[in-house]
Write a protein that holds these residues in place. Sequence first.
Motif, PDB file in Angstrom:
ATOM      1  N   ARG A  80      -4.319 -17.067   0.806  1.00  0.00           N
ATOM      2  CA  ARG A  80      -3.863 -17.232  -0.505  1.00  0.00           C
ATOM      3  C   ARG A  80      -5.399 -18.554  -1.409  1.00  0.00           C
ATOM      4  N   ARG A  84      -7.536 -15.429  -3.427  1.00  0.00           N
ATOM      5  CA  ARG A  84      -5.760 -15.445  -4.415  1.00  0.00           C
ATOM      6  C   ARG A  84      -5.624 -13.913  -4.482  1.00  0.00           C
ATOM      7  N   LEU A 113      -0.433 -18.462  -9.536  1.00  0.00           N
ATOM      8  CA  LEU A 113      -1.905 -18.596  -9.356  1.00  0.00           C
ATOM      9  C   LEU A 113      -2.097 -19.812 -10.816  1.00  0.00           C
ATOM     10  N   GLY A 121      -9.872 -22.816  -5.811  1.00  0.00           N
ATOM     11  CA  GLY A 121      -9.136 -21.887  -4.803  1.00  0.00           C
ATOM     12  C   GLY A 121      -7.676 -23.103  -4.406  1.00  0.00           C
TER      13      GLY A 121
END
Length: 328
Positions: A80, A84, A113, A121
């Motif tokens: 993730r 992302r 996000l 990130g």
Amino acid sequence: MSHPNAALTPRHRLKVAQLVVEEGWPISEAAARFQVSWPTVKRWVDRYRAGEPMHDRSSRPKSSPNKTSKPVTKRCVNLRIRLREGPVQLSARLGIAPSTVHRILTTARLNRLSHVDRATGEPIRRYEHAHPGSLVHVDVKKLGNIPDGGGWRYVGRRQGDRNRVATPDKPRNQHGGPKLGYAYVHTVIDDHSRVAYTEIHDDETAVTAVGVLQRAVNWFAERGITIERVLSDNGGAYRSNLWRGTCEALSIRPRYTRPYRPQTNGKVERFHRTMADGWAYARCYCSEAERRDALESWLHHYNHHRPHTACANQPPFTRLINVPGQYI
């Protein structure tokens, strides 16, 4: 902790058990006295005899064979942060259900996000100093000056170019066009309260930046705020010896953001965006002087009346105490 509608709270459970065990009450009589069932009294009596507490036990099972393993959870979080991607895409990579991926991301506060820094990130780490004056942010917003008659944002490119040419008393470039220059908005904003102090100048030199800081220190002092630290980017004005010497004379410790990391100074950056939407480009100004004259009233509205989400939807000045003119 028992639920709100429980017939027996932990204190009364203990009392029921003591009546039965220590005073010899029959279980049926104790149940009738406290208007609960016979098995309920029996359960708390047995726990009292076993020396167990009277609080509710956890409903969590002793073992969860189908629980997602730690390596899968760790890999989900890493993907993730690095890629992302959403739960559907990550579930295809990990071989688990999208709902499981969403649960993992929600636990790690990565389900949106907007909680992740776009550049790195990594999860966004928010901070706020404990009291006003502990830290202030400084920065400069560069705006193009408006020609007489209005700029191209409102009157269009063609008419905007005509207004630029018709603006008097402006120097010319090598092609004969007018050089309108820029307005440099110097801002000092308090980290805790979000109270802002702003001045407009025609440059961003060290001398100008130092003058803004000195006047901001006096302005905040009149409102009961003593500035202890100042955070800035690595611009030439803030890296100069004049800036460091002025901070030392004012007993202020200068701090700097990491290079190419404007997020560290995000509070003043976000203020500049709010200022651009609410003042700089809010309406059609017929001249640069008209726009500059409108800044003071907008800044008063921002500090005293405009709800701020970081201040629990209250104006920034509500975080200051006993300030003259606080409620005007």
